[in-house]
Write an enzyme that holds these catalytic residues in place. Structure first.
Site, PDB file in Angstrom:
ATOM      1  N   ARG A  44       9.300  39.213 -46.452  1.00  0.00           N
ATOM      2  CA  ARG A  44       9.725  40.320 -45.514  1.00  0.00           C
ATOM      3  C   ARG A  44      11.563  40.197 -45.884  1.00  0.00           C
ATOM      4  O   ARG A  44      11.751  39.357 -46.723  1.00  0.00           O
ATOM      5  CB  ARG A  44       9.676  40.141 -43.958  1.00  0.00           C
ATOM      6  N   GLY A  45      12.165  41.133 -45.359  1.00  0.00           N
ATOM      7  CA  GLY A  45      13.484  41.407 -45.658  1.00  0.00           C
ATOM      8  C   GLY A  45      13.426  42.622 -46.742  1.00  0.00           C
ATOM      9  O   GLY A  45      12.810  42.485 -47.622  1.00  0.00           O
ATOM     10  N   ALA A  46      14.534  43.531 -46.290  1.00  0.00           N
ATOM     11  CA  ALA A  46      14.259  44.961 -47.363  1.00  0.00           C
ATOM     12  C   ALA A  46      14.453  44.503 -48.740  1.00  0.00           C
ATOM     13  O   ALA A  46      13.589  45.055 -49.462  1.00  0.00           O
ATOM     14  CB  ALA A  46      15.283  45.804 -46.831  1.00  0.00           C
ATOM     15  N   ARG A  87       5.048  49.536 -45.334  1.00  0.00           N
ATOM     16  CA  ARG A  87       5.918  49.349 -44.111  1.00  0.00           C
ATOM     17  C   ARG A  87       7.001  50.363 -44.328  1.00  0.00           C
ATOM     18  O   ARG A  87       7.370  50.884 -45.350  1.00  0.00           O
ATOM     19  CB  ARG A  87       6.760  48.015 -44.094  1.00  0.00           C
ATOM     20  N   GLN A 198      12.730  35.570 -36.851  1.00  0.00           N
ATOM     21  CA  GLN A 198      13.031  35.168 -38.107  1.00  0.00           C
ATOM     22  C   GLN A 198      14.369  34.357 -37.999  1.00  0.00           C
ATOM     23  O   GLN A 198      14.930  33.790 -39.053  1.00  0.00           O
ATOM     24  CB  GLN A 198      13.273  36.528 -38.742  1.00  0.00           C
ATOM     25  N   ASP A 239      18.057  47.634 -43.009  1.00  0.00           N
ATOM     26  CA  ASP A 239      16.810  48.110 -43.642  1.00  0.00           C
ATOM     27  C   ASP A 239      17.050  49.419 -44.435  1.00  0.00           C
ATOM     28  O   ASP A 239      16.212  49.851 -45.249  1.00  0.00           O
ATOM     29  CB  ASP A 239      15.571  47.990 -42.729  1.00  0.00           C
ATOM     30  N   ASN A 249      18.326  48.162 -38.402  1.00  0.00           N
ATOM     31  CA  ASN A 249      18.224  46.864 -38.716  1.00  0.00           C
ATOM     32  C   ASN A 249      17.196  46.245 -37.855  1.00  0.00           C
ATOM     33  O   ASN A 249      16.779  47.029 -36.924  1.00  0.00           O
ATOM     34  CB  ASN A 249      19.425  45.924 -38.690  1.00  0.00           C
ATOM     35  N   LYS A 250      17.007  44.934 -37.861  1.00  0.00           N
ATOM     36  CA  LYS A 250      16.219  44.418 -36.896  1.00  0.00           C
ATOM     37  C   LYS A 250      16.505  44.649 -35.281  1.00  0.00           C
ATOM     38  O   LYS A 250      17.600  44.725 -35.047  1.00  0.00           O
ATOM     39  CB  LYS A 250      15.979  42.836 -37.227  1.00  0.00           C
TER      40      LYS A 250
HETATM   41  O1  MRU Z   1      11.073  42.963 -40.437  1.00  0.00           O
HETATM   42  P1  MRU Z   1      12.154  42.048 -41.320  1.00  0.00           P
HETATM   43  O2  MRU Z   1      12.030  40.658 -41.086  1.00  0.00           O
HETATM   44  O3  MRU Z   1      11.573  42.577 -42.571  1.00  0.00           O
HETATM   45  O4  MRU Z   1      13.185  42.518 -40.981  1.00  0.00           O
HETATM   46  C1  MRU Z   1      14.313  42.351 -41.683  1.00  0.00           C
HETATM   47  C2  MRU Z   1      15.670  42.742 -41.549  1.00  0.00           C
HETATM   48  O5  MRU Z   1      15.861  43.626 -40.469  1.00  0.00           O
HETATM   49  C3  MRU Z   1      16.689  42.421 -42.206  1.00  0.00           C
HETATM   50  O6  MRU Z   1      17.924  42.091 -41.664  1.00  0.00           O
HETATM   51  C4  MRU Z   1      17.106  43.480 -43.419  1.00  0.00           C
HETATM   52  O7  MRU Z   1      15.732  43.752 -44.062  1.00  0.00           O
HETATM   53  C5  MRU Z   1      18.048  42.965 -44.249  1.00  0.00           C
HETATM   54  S1  MRU Z   1      17.171  41.654 -45.276  1.00  0.00           S
HETATM   55  C6  MRU Z   1      18.789  41.328 -46.517  1.00  0.00           C
END
Ligand code: MRU
Length: 352
Positions: A44-46, A87, A198, A239, A249-250
């Site tokens: 996970r993470g963009a 996603r 996370q 994201d 973002n999250k």
């Molecule tokens: O649901 P996730 O864990 O994929 O969400 C991740 C985030 O919101 C991060 O802050 C974002 O992807 C940036 S990662 C460098």
């Protein structure tokens, strides 16, 4: 170790669902499995999702039985659609897959249509190039962002934006890591980041590895520390960033930015230009993923369920921080300040 990497014709990735309790690397040979791993958040993470999808497309090339160029390209396009649907919010997923297919068409235009096997190799090489670039881009961003951090700063960080959320080094957490490596005495307040934690699970684990002092807070505590003057900066990732600078973002980032803004504490989003989506005028147009309510309800308190048996829950995974709450957006091409509509387009087009 990189978060996602190609080895022995397999895509390998760190299983982020079981950290910090267990460290395991899982291997994939099929693009549908990779799409599932993205949906289930093994990765996970963009940026990490983008790189995984790029290698997923390479796997699709080797899975395809096509012997002709046209049949293989058709198979790749079908696999691309499956990967892109894993996603909805992180733009890097579609960006990575589309970039490789576009590079393929440019490559063929330059040298004539390739045979099936040369196309398979080309797609793999492009995925590897994208992954290598990610690390280099993160280190460039970290240099720009670390300059915003002063010796003695306490920083509130939300979610995980470290090496685990990218191929390596990280975005916002990469900035914090570089500031630490520059010798700045910093302290991190780590938002646990409900519901998938996370922050508590992944960011704390990374900060341990880097020897950076931190304390975990529940997400609803950040306002207290900001008002009490116990935090001087807020850093998080993104994201998807709209053309006007609104940042998805999250979930929880918006509330954190509101509290910081109310206490005149600067808020920075650290974002590779690949995460900036100039095709969307504002944040209201960014698709927000809604995930299984069980991610909210499915945890325990003293070994007991946290909610009544028939309780219902909601689980939007991201929110949008409006551009007015941001002090700056850190990219690999420098820190972008308002007016974002004008200045973001400049950094995005800088490399093209
Ligand atoms: O649901 P996730 O864990 O994929 O969400 C991740 C985030 O919101 C991060 O802050 C974002 O992807 C940036 S990662 C460098």
């Amino acid at each position: 170790m990189r978060t996602v990497f190609w080895e022995n014709n397999e895509l390998k990735m760190i299983d982020q669902r079981i950290l910090p309790a267990r460290f395991e690397v899982v291997s994939y040979r099929g693009h549908k499995e990779v799409a599932r791993a993205i949906t289930d958040m093994v990765v996970r993470g963009a940026p990490a999702i983008g790189a995984a999808a790029a290698f997923g497309l390479a796997l699709a090339g080797y899975e395809s039985a096509a012997t002709s160029r046209d049949d293989l390209v058709a198979d790749l396009q079908a696999s691309a659609a499956i990967l892109k649907a894993a996603r909805p919010t992180a733009v890097n997923l579609a960006w990575a897959v589309d970039r490789i297919l576009l590079s393929l068409s440019h490559w063929e235009r330059g040298r004539g249509e390739g045979g099936a096997d040369s196309i398979r190799q080309f797609v793999l090489d492009e995925a590897q190039k994208l992954a290598d670039e990610d690390v280099e881009i993160n280190k460039r961003m970290a240099e720009h962002g670390a300059a915003l951090i002063n010796d003695g700063d306490t920083i509130i960080h939300h979610c995980n934006t470290g090496a685990l959320a990218t191929v390596d080094w990280g975005t916002a957490l990469g900035v914090i890591r570089t500031a630490h490596e520059q010798g700045k005495k910093i302290h991190v307040l780590v938002d646990e980041t409900r519901p998938r934690l996370q922050g508590a699970r992944l960011t704390a684990w990374e900060l341990e590895q880097y020897g950076i002092p931190y304390e975990i807070i529940s997400d609803n505590m950040s306002g207290y520390f900001l008002k009490a003057g116990k935090a001087q900066k807020v850093f998080f990732g993104a994201d998807r960033v709209a053309a006007n600078g609104d940042v998805a973002n999250k979930i929880g980032s918006y509330m954190l930015a509101l509290a910081a803004h109310d206490n005149n504490v600067p808020v920075y989003s650290v974002v590779p230009t690949s995460t900036i989506d100039l095709s969307l005028a504002h944040g209201g147009l960014i698709p927000i993923e809604e995930r299984d309510p069980d991610e909210v309800l499915g945890i325990q308190f003293h070994g007991e369920p946290i909610a009544p048996k028939n309780a219902k829950a909601r689980n939007p995974a991201f929110d949008v921080t409006p551009n007015r709450l941001l002090s700056g957006i850190v990219t690999e091409n420098g820190v972008v300040y308002p007016p974002f509509e004008i200045n973001l387009a400049k950094v995005v087009n800088q490399d093209s």
